[in-house]
Design a protein around this motif. Structure first.
Motif, mmCIF file in Angstrom:
data_model
loop_
_atom_site.group_PDB
_atom_site.id
_atom_site.type_symbol
_atom_site.label_atom_id
_atom_site.label_comp_id
_atom_site.label_asym_id
_atom_site.label_seq_id
_atom_site.Cartn_x
_atom_site.Cartn_y
_atom_site.Cartn_z
ATOM 1 N N THR A 275 0.933 -1.257 -0.017
ATOM 2 C CA THR A 275 0.073 -0.056 0.002
ATOM 3 C C THR A 275 0.825 1.107 0.182
ATOM 4 O O THR A 275 1.703 1.350 0.953
ATOM 5 C CB THR A 275 -0.910 -0.110 1.436
ATOM 6 O OG1 THR A 275 -1.615 -1.016 1.017
ATOM 7 C CG2 THR A 275 -1.906 1.334 1.168
ATOM 8 N N TYR A 276 0.671 2.070 -0.897
ATOM 9 C CA TYR A 276 1.466 3.369 -1.236
ATOM 10 C C TYR A 276 0.608 4.449 -1.678
ATOM 11 O O TYR A 276 -0.116 4.401 -2.468
ATOM 12 C CB TYR A 276 2.493 3.109 -2.319
ATOM 13 C CG TYR A 276 3.488 4.041 -2.572
ATOM 14 C CD1 TYR A 276 4.572 4.340 -1.808
ATOM 15 C CD2 TYR A 276 3.512 4.997 -3.642
ATOM 16 C CE1 TYR A 276 5.694 5.309 -2.016
ATOM 17 C CE2 TYR A 276 4.407 6.052 -3.801
ATOM 18 C CZ TYR A 276 5.684 6.284 -3.273
ATOM 19 O OH TYR A 276 6.094 7.173 -3.262
ATOM 20 N N ALA B 65 9.703 -3.990 -4.579
ATOM 21 C CA ALA B 65 8.681 -2.971 -4.860
ATOM 22 C C ALA B 65 8.841 -1.714 -4.092
ATOM 23 O O ALA B 65 8.837 -0.618 -4.289
ATOM 24 C CB ALA B 65 7.470 -3.517 -4.770
ATOM 25 N N TRP B 66 9.146 -1.958 -2.604
ATOM 26 C CA TRP B 66 9.285 -0.713 -1.865
ATOM 27 C C TRP B 66 10.596 -0.360 -1.964
ATOM 28 O O TRP B 66 10.985 1.285 -2.011
ATOM 29 C CB TRP B 66 9.474 -1.243 -0.323
ATOM 30 C CG TRP B 66 8.071 -1.445 0.451
ATOM 31 C CD1 TRP B 66 7.263 -2.394 0.780
ATOM 32 C CD2 TRP B 66 7.194 -0.170 0.484
ATOM 33 N NE1 TRP B 66 6.078 -2.200 1.152
ATOM 34 C CE2 TRP B 66 6.121 -0.758 1.072
ATOM 35 C CE3 TRP B 66 7.263 1.160 0.109
ATOM 36 C CZ2 TRP B 66 4.918 0.091 1.403
ATOM 37 C CZ3 TRP B 66 6.165 2.021 0.604
ATOM 38 C CH2 TRP B 66 5.030 1.473 1.145
ATOM 39 N N LYS B 67 11.882 -0.741 -2.492
ATOM 40 C CA LYS B 67 12.930 -0.106 -3.006
ATOM 41 C C LYS B 67 12.730 0.573 -4.092
ATOM 42 O O LYS B 67 13.306 1.799 -4.080
ATOM 43 C CB LYS B 67 13.918 -1.353 -3.519
ATOM 44 C CG LYS B 67 15.368 -0.787 -3.563
ATOM 45 C CD LYS B 67 16.370 -2.119 -3.701
ATOM 46 C CE LYS B 67 17.604 -1.529 -3.718
ATOM 47 N NZ LYS B 67 18.698 -2.938 -3.757
ATOM 48 N N ILE B 68 12.073 0.394 -5.103
ATOM 49 C CA ILE B 68 11.612 1.169 -6.218
ATOM 50 C C ILE B 68 10.956 2.175 -5.855
ATOM 51 O O ILE B 68 11.404 3.430 -6.185
ATOM 52 C CB ILE B 68 10.940 0.337 -7.266
ATOM 53 C CG1 ILE B 68 11.626 -0.734 -8.069
ATOM 54 C CG2 ILE B 68 9.917 1.166 -8.278
ATOM 55 C CD1 ILE B 68 10.880 -1.592 -8.964
ATOM 56 N N LEU B 69 10.087 2.383 -4.963
ATOM 57 C CA LEU B 69 9.069 3.278 -4.657
ATOM 58 C C LEU B 69 9.937 4.263 -3.924
ATOM 59 O O LEU B 69 9.650 5.603 -3.680
ATOM 60 C CB LEU B 69 7.801 2.776 -3.859
ATOM 61 C CG LEU B 69 6.869 2.297 -4.662
ATOM 62 C CD1 LEU B 69 5.946 1.587 -3.566
ATOM 63 C CD2 LEU B 69 6.078 3.091 -5.638
ATOM 64 N N THR C 201 5.302 -0.259 -13.879
ATOM 65 C CA THR C 201 3.986 0.597 -13.244
ATOM 66 C C THR C 201 4.433 1.205 -11.990
ATOM 67 O O THR C 201 4.090 2.398 -11.593
ATOM 68 C CB THR C 201 3.092 -0.830 -13.030
ATOM 69 O OG1 THR C 201 2.628 -1.375 -14.079
ATOM 70 C CG2 THR C 201 1.864 -0.289 -12.095
ATOM 71 N N LEU C 202 5.103 0.512 -11.260
ATOM 72 C CA LEU C 202 5.710 1.221 -10.044
ATOM 73 C C LEU C 202 6.580 2.474 -10.119
ATOM 74 O O LEU C 202 6.566 3.543 -9.401
ATOM 75 C CB LEU C 202 6.607 0.367 -8.840
ATOM 76 C CG LEU C 202 5.603 -0.987 -8.522
ATOM 77 C CD1 LEU C 202 6.404 -1.939 -7.540
ATOM 78 C CD2 LEU C 202 4.524 -0.410 -7.637
ATOM 79 N N ILE C 203 7.794 2.442 -11.055
ATOM 80 C CA ILE C 203 8.454 3.504 -11.226
ATOM 81 C C ILE C 203 7.514 4.765 -11.756
ATOM 82 O O ILE C 203 7.946 5.809 -11.416
ATOM 83 C CB ILE C 203 9.487 2.985 -12.413
ATOM 84 C CG1 ILE C 203 10.533 2.167 -11.802
ATOM 85 C CG2 ILE C 203 10.357 4.492 -12.961
ATOM 86 C CD1 ILE C 203 11.490 1.514 -12.822
ATOM 87 N N ASN D 79 3.055 9.972 -10.052
ATOM 88 C CA ASN D 79 1.848 10.007 -9.010
ATOM 89 C C ASN D 79 0.661 9.626 -9.611
ATOM 90 O O ASN D 79 -0.327 10.024 -9.435
ATOM 91 C CB ASN D 79 1.779 11.379 -8.285
ATOM 92 C CG ASN D 79 0.998 11.235 -7.045
ATOM 93 O OD1 ASN D 79 1.272 10.194 -6.405
ATOM 94 N ND2 ASN D 79 0.166 12.045 -6.609
ATOM 95 N N ILE D 80 0.651 8.743 -10.802
ATOM 96 C CA ILE D 80 -0.546 8.451 -11.567
ATOM 97 C C ILE D 80 -0.355 6.710 -11.755
ATOM 98 O O ILE D 80 0.743 6.172 -12.277
ATOM 99 C CB ILE D 80 -0.704 8.834 -12.829
ATOM 100 C CG1 ILE D 80 -0.964 10.309 -12.791
ATOM 101 C CG2 ILE D 80 -1.856 8.234 -13.502
ATOM 102 C CD1 ILE D 80 -1.045 10.890 -14.085
ATOM 103 N N TYR D 81 -1.207 5.983 -11.076
ATOM 104 C CA TYR D 81 -1.101 4.414 -10.980
ATOM 105 C C TYR D 81 -1.838 3.735 -12.278
ATOM 106 O O TYR D 81 -3.012 4.297 -12.467
ATOM 107 C CB TYR D 81 -1.842 3.902 -9.904
ATOM 108 C CG TYR D 81 -1.625 2.545 -9.857
ATOM 109 C CD1 TYR D 81 -0.397 1.981 -9.522
ATOM 110 C CD2 TYR D 81 -2.786 1.372 -10.290
ATOM 111 C CE1 TYR D 81 -0.192 0.376 -9.550
ATOM 112 C CE2 TYR D 81 -2.533 0.245 -10.221
ATOM 113 C CZ TYR D 81 -1.239 -0.364 -9.991
ATOM 114 O OH TYR D 81 -1.070 -1.853 -10.114
#
Length: 269
Positions: free
Chosen positions: A22-23, A46-50, A74-76, A82-84
């Protein structure tokens, strides 16, 4: 379970593991994995990317091993813009790119963003298509390019880059099936051809639309003479139904086409 890992069961009764994070208030699935350890490593990646903007689409392979490539995109994109977007899309200022794989990147105008945010592009032997309402559509059809069109004959890429699918880069040469542009001594004509036993010239006309109607008329003649082949036909949008009917009635097609069918020995190619 380790952080971000949820156990699940397949229809055949086997166990697998789903990862979620959850981000910024957004609940994001990061994929399914065979082991709890794999899923947990993907969760950490995933958290590392974010959290680390030094990880880009050019450098992610140095530190990301478990997380699927599409999810990295998607995550990058979510982190940077700031758009998923669930599909592998990355936004730029005046366009966006769609990653088919790490080495195949398609460029699109922002006008197409909503469509490709909700429609996944599939690539099968160089044939790129989306599934929509149970049907498969070639992505080139959005530009008016027909399935039977040939690159460099019926359409071209202005800058020579086949992955640049922005509208300004698509040049539609021949809009209609069986119609090609012919220029001689500075005069432009549109040639209608139909494939019988080889290409058969139906006629030459002043506009592309009239040539398309002539081609349709030739198709109707073939059908009326007993040919069972499935000829593509043209939808001509330039005219109203009444205008189309008037032109269809008045337009002349080659007399040699009628002679072709008077030969009782004709055979379908």
């Amino acid at each position: 379970m380790k952080p971000g890992v949820y156990q699940a069961t397949r229809k055949n009764g086997t166990t697998y593991y789903r990862g979620n994070i959850t981000y910024n208030g957004k609940h994001i699935s990061i994929g399914s994995f065979n082991t709890e350890a794999q899923c947990n490593r993907a969760y950490k990646e995933a958290w590392k990317i974010l959290k680390d903007k030094k990880i880009t689409l050019l450098s992610y392979q140095n530190s990301i091993k478990e997380l699927p490539f599409e999810k990295c995109v998607t995550l990058i994109n979510y982190r940077d813009n700031n758009i998923y977007i669930k599909n592998p899309v990355y936004l730029h200022r005046n366009y966006f790119v769609y990653y088919l794989d790490p080495s195949t990147v398609l460029k699109f105008d922002n006008d197409d963003l909503f469509y490709y945010s909700t429609h996944k592009i599939q690539n099968r032997g160089g044939h790129m298509f989306v599934s929509d309402y149970g049907m498969q559509y070639n992505i080139l059809s959005r530009y008016g390019i027909k399935p039977y069109s040939v690159k460099d004959r019926d359409y071209k890429f202005a800058n020579g880059d086949e992955t640049d699918l922005r509208y300004s880069n698509i040049i539609l040469v021949n809009k209609y099936h069986g119609v090609s542009k012919e220029e001689k001594k500075g005069k432009v004509k549109y040639v209608a051809k139909i494939h019988l036993n080889g290409d058969f010239i139906v006629g030459r006309y002043s506009t592309e639309a009239k040539a398309a109607i002539a081609y349709n008329k030739a198709v109707d003649l073939c059908k009326s003479r007993g040919m069972t082949r499935k000829f593509p036909t043209n939808f001509v949008s330039e005219y109203s139904p009444r205008e189309y009917a008037d032109i269809y009635t008045e337009i002349k097609i080659s007399s040699h086409l009628y002679k072709f069918f008077r030969n009782k020995n004709f055979r379908e190619a």
